[in-house]
Motif scaffolding. Structure first.
Motif, PDB file in Angstrom:
ATOM      1  N   LYS A 284      -9.537  18.449 -13.836  1.00 23.60           N
ATOM      2  CA  LYS A 284      -8.640  19.483 -14.228  1.00 23.60           C
ATOM      3  C   LYS A 284      -7.727  19.549 -12.805  1.00 23.60           C
ATOM      4  CE  LYS A 284     -11.781  23.044 -12.454  1.00 23.60           C
ATOM      5  NZ  LYS A 284     -12.362  24.423 -13.041  1.00 23.60           N
ATOM      6  N   HIS A 285      -8.057  19.056 -11.826  1.00 25.52           N
ATOM      7  CA  HIS A 285      -7.163  19.209 -10.459  1.00 25.52           C
ATOM      8  C   HIS A 285      -6.538  17.733 -10.426  1.00 25.52           C
ATOM      9  CE1 HIS A 285      -9.095  22.958  -9.790  1.00 25.52           C
ATOM     10  NE2 HIS A 285     -10.069  22.486  -9.849  1.00 25.52           N
ATOM     11  N   MET A 286      -5.948  17.015 -11.412  1.00 29.00           N
ATOM     12  CA  MET A 286      -5.640  15.546 -11.464  1.00 29.00           C
ATOM     13  C   MET A 286      -4.690  15.659 -10.345  1.00 29.00           C
ATOM     14  SD  MET A 286      -7.171  13.191 -12.502  1.00 29.00           S
ATOM     15  CE  MET A 286      -5.789  12.030 -11.967  1.00 29.00           C
ATOM     16  N   GLU A 287      -3.573  16.491 -10.219  1.00 28.30           N
ATOM     17  CA  GLU A 287      -2.233  16.486  -9.050  1.00 28.30           C
ATOM     18  C   GLU A 287      -3.060  16.340  -7.828  1.00 28.30           C
ATOM     19  OE1 GLU A 287       1.686  18.640  -7.986  1.00 28.30           O
ATOM     20  OE2 GLU A 287       0.394  19.421  -9.403  1.00 28.30           O
TER      21      GLU A 287
ATOM     22  N   ARG B 228      -2.701  12.956  -5.264  1.00 25.12           N
ATOM     23  CA  ARG B 228      -2.401  13.187  -3.977  1.00 25.12           C
ATOM     24  C   ARG B 228      -3.415  12.730  -3.007  1.00 25.12           C
ATOM     25  NH1 ARG B 228       1.995  16.876  -4.059  1.00 25.12           N
ATOM     26  NH2 ARG B 228       3.117  16.266  -5.944  1.00 25.12           N
ATOM     27  N   ILE B 229      -4.707  12.982  -3.218  1.00 23.69           N
ATOM     28  CA  ILE B 229      -5.645  12.500  -2.085  1.00 23.69           C
ATOM     29  C   ILE B 229      -5.470  10.812  -2.180  1.00 23.69           C
ATOM     30  CG2 ILE B 229      -8.205  11.946  -1.986  1.00 23.69           C
ATOM     31  CD1 ILE B 229      -8.613  15.013  -2.821  1.00 23.69           C
ATOM     32  N   ALA B 230      -5.564  10.418  -3.469  1.00 24.50           N
ATOM     33  CA  ALA B 230      -5.256   8.851  -3.436  1.00 24.50           C
ATOM     34  C   ALA B 230      -4.240   8.452  -2.749  1.00 24.50           C
ATOM     35  CB  ALA B 230      -5.334   8.338  -4.995  1.00 24.50           C
ATOM     36  N   SER B 231      -3.222   8.944  -2.774  1.00 23.14           N
ATOM     37  CA  SER B 231      -1.842   8.800  -2.120  1.00 23.14           C
ATOM     38  C   SER B 231      -1.962   8.625  -0.748  1.00 23.14           C
ATOM     39  CB  SER B 231      -0.761   9.773  -2.492  1.00 23.14           C
ATOM     40  OG  SER B 231       0.370   9.342  -1.797  1.00 23.14           O
ATOM     41  N   VAL B 232      -2.811   9.891  -0.177  1.00 22.93           N
ATOM     42  CA  VAL B 232      -2.972   9.792   1.270  1.00 22.93           C
ATOM     43  C   VAL B 232      -3.782   8.700   1.737  1.00 22.93           C
ATOM     44  CG1 VAL B 232      -3.889  11.174   3.216  1.00 22.93           C
ATOM     45  CG2 VAL B 232      -2.631  12.416   1.404  1.00 22.93           C
TER      46      VAL B 232
ATOM     47  N   LEU C 112       0.768  -1.165  -0.003  1.00 21.43           N
ATOM     48  CA  LEU C 112       0.208  -0.020   0.042  1.00 21.43           C
ATOM     49  C   LEU C 112       0.913   1.341  -0.065  1.00 21.43           C
ATOM     50  CD1 LEU C 112      -2.814  -1.158   2.529  1.00 21.43           C
ATOM     51  CD2 LEU C 112      -3.049  -0.813   0.171  1.00 21.43           C
ATOM     52  N   LEU C 113       1.981   1.173   0.605  1.00 21.92           N
ATOM     53  CA  LEU C 113       2.894   2.415   0.860  1.00 21.92           C
ATOM     54  C   LEU C 113       3.530   2.614  -0.673  1.00 21.92           C
ATOM     55  CD1 LEU C 113       4.477   1.886   4.301  1.00 21.92           C
ATOM     56  CD2 LEU C 113       2.905   3.582   3.470  1.00 21.92           C
ATOM     57  N   PHE C 114       3.844   1.504  -1.466  1.00 19.42           N
ATOM     58  CA  PHE C 114       4.120   1.571  -2.776  1.00 19.42           C
ATOM     59  C   PHE C 114       3.431   2.164  -3.543  1.00 19.42           C
ATOM     60  CE2 PHE C 114       4.225  -0.426  -7.007  1.00 19.42           C
ATOM     61  CZ  PHE C 114       5.381   0.345  -7.453  1.00 19.42           C
ATOM     62  N   LEU C 115       2.015   1.881  -3.444  1.00 19.11           N
ATOM     63  CA  LEU C 115       1.129   2.528  -4.218  1.00 19.11           C
ATOM     64  C   LEU C 115       0.673   3.871  -3.938  1.00 19.11           C
ATOM     65  CD1 LEU C 115      -1.882  -0.294  -4.396  1.00 19.11           C
ATOM     66  CD2 LEU C 115      -0.202   0.251  -6.103  1.00 19.11           C
ATOM     67  N   ALA C 116       1.125   4.366  -2.601  1.00 17.88           N
ATOM     68  CA  ALA C 116       0.961   5.659  -2.250  1.00 17.88           C
ATOM     69  C   ALA C 116       2.150   6.613  -2.950  1.00 17.88           C
ATOM     70  CB  ALA C 116       1.007   5.758  -0.691  1.00 17.88           C
ATOM     71  N   TRP C 117       3.282   6.030  -2.805  1.00 22.75           N
ATOM     72  CA  TRP C 117       4.417   6.504  -3.523  1.00 22.75           C
ATOM     73  C   TRP C 117       4.297   6.970  -5.004  1.00 22.75           C
ATOM     74  CZ3 TRP C 117       7.748   4.907  -7.576  1.00 22.75           C
ATOM     75  CH2 TRP C 117       8.784   5.752  -7.560  1.00 22.75           C
TER      76      TRP C 117
ATOM     77  N   TRP D 119       1.502   9.476  -5.535  1.00 25.00           N
ATOM     78  CA  TRP D 119       2.016  10.888  -4.824  1.00 25.00           C
ATOM     79  C   TRP D 119       2.822  11.485  -6.274  1.00 25.00           C
ATOM     80  CZ3 TRP D 119       0.583  13.884  -0.904  1.00 25.00           C
ATOM     81  CH2 TRP D 119       1.442  14.904  -0.744  1.00 25.00           C
ATOM     82  N   ASN D 120       3.656  10.630  -6.670  1.00 26.46           N
ATOM     83  CA  ASN D 120       4.785  10.927  -7.870  1.00 26.46           C
ATOM     84  C   ASN D 120       4.102  10.833  -9.442  1.00 26.46           C
ATOM     85  OD1 ASN D 120       7.506  11.583  -6.387  1.00 26.46           O
ATOM     86  ND2 ASN D 120       6.668   9.604  -5.369  1.00 26.46           N
ATOM     87  N   SER D 121       2.769  10.632  -9.214  1.00 26.32           N
ATOM     88  CA  SER D 121       2.373  10.513 -10.818  1.00 26.32           C
ATOM     89  C   SER D 121       2.190  11.891 -11.356  1.00 26.32           C
ATOM     90  CB  SER D 121       0.963   9.855 -10.840  1.00 26.32           C
ATOM     91  OG  SER D 121       0.786   8.636 -10.356  1.00 26.32           O
ATOM     92  N   ARG D 122       2.513  12.138 -12.605  1.00 17.56           N
ATOM     93  CA  ARG D 122       2.296  13.553 -13.290  1.00 17.56           C
ATOM     94  C   ARG D 122       1.016  13.725 -13.449  1.00 17.56           C
ATOM     95  NH1 ARG D 122       5.779  10.905 -16.653  1.00 17.56           N
ATOM     96  NH2 ARG D 122       4.417  11.289 -18.315  1.00 17.56           N
TER      97      ARG D 122
END
Length: 208
Positions: free
Chosen positions: A185-188, A192-196, A91-96, A99-102
């Motif tokens: 339009k706020h994909m970043e 980040r929400i998915a990462s959290v 799960l932490l790998f998926l979070a990382w 979080w780092n997805s463009r």
């Protein structure tokens, strides 16, 4: 036959089981949060497929519970701890990764292969020892010797629980995906929400 055994269960008891199972499934837990995070990040399709994968993962735990291996695993804290930490690490790998997805790289532009999303959902559940413990404590409450072989009752009731739970989880994933599309339009921010959410699930898994 398993369905003959299921037919021996009184309708009132079966409905009580389905109702109780639905209430448990509707309460947002790890499965729902995982599918929702996938939906937020990848859209309704990703949320639906993640929910399907989660359901397939529960099938594995149901098999363990049916043949009695789940009870053996439950008696060995070391095994449970190892599975728990492996699941948290995934799960932490998926979070990382999220979080780092463009912002220009979400799956809605280049759809991720369906089997990969399903596989991710299944793996998130396979690496979580809690479902088998839950099944071992929940399903036997609705079994009776007079209805037929206990293992058949556990398998039959478990399959009903898996089907209803998968439908609910897929529904949550789709709804989260629709919300994610509206905020596309706020994909970043969505990533980040998915990462959290993924990171929170990992912490929760380790803490309990």
């Amino acid at each position: 036959m398993i369905w003959d055994t299921m037919a021996n269960i009184p309708t009132a008891n079966l409905l009580a089981f389905i109702g109780g199972g639905l209430l448990l499934n509707l309460a947002p837990g790890q499965d729902v949060m995982f599918a929702s995070a996938c939906g937020i990040r990848g859209g309704p399709r990703a949320g639906m497929l993640a929910g399907l994968g989660v359901g397939l993962g529960v099938c594995f735990h149901l098999i363990l519970a049916t043949v009695g291996l789940g009870a053996i695993v439950a008696e060995h804290p070391g095994v449970l701890k190892a599975i728990k930490f492996a699941g948290a690490g995934y799960l932490l790998f998926l979070a990382w990764q999220s979080w780092n997805s463009r912002p220009d790289a979400p799956s809605r532009h280049t759809p991720e292969r369906s089997w990969r999303i399903v596989q991710r959902g299944a793996l998130s559940n396979l690496l979580n020892p809690k479902p088998v413990l839950f099944l071992l404590s929940f399903l036997p409450q609705f079994t009776r010797l007079e209805y037929g072989p206990i293992w058949q009752q556990i398998l039959g009731l478990g399959l009903v629980f898996v089907v209803t739970g998968t439908i609910v989880t897929m529904g949550y994933g789709i709804l989260a995906g629709v919300m994610g599309l509206r905020l596309g339009k706020h994909m970043e921010i969505m990533n980040r929400i998915a990462s959290v959410i993924f990171a929170g699930l990992a912490i929760r898994m380790i803490a309990k």
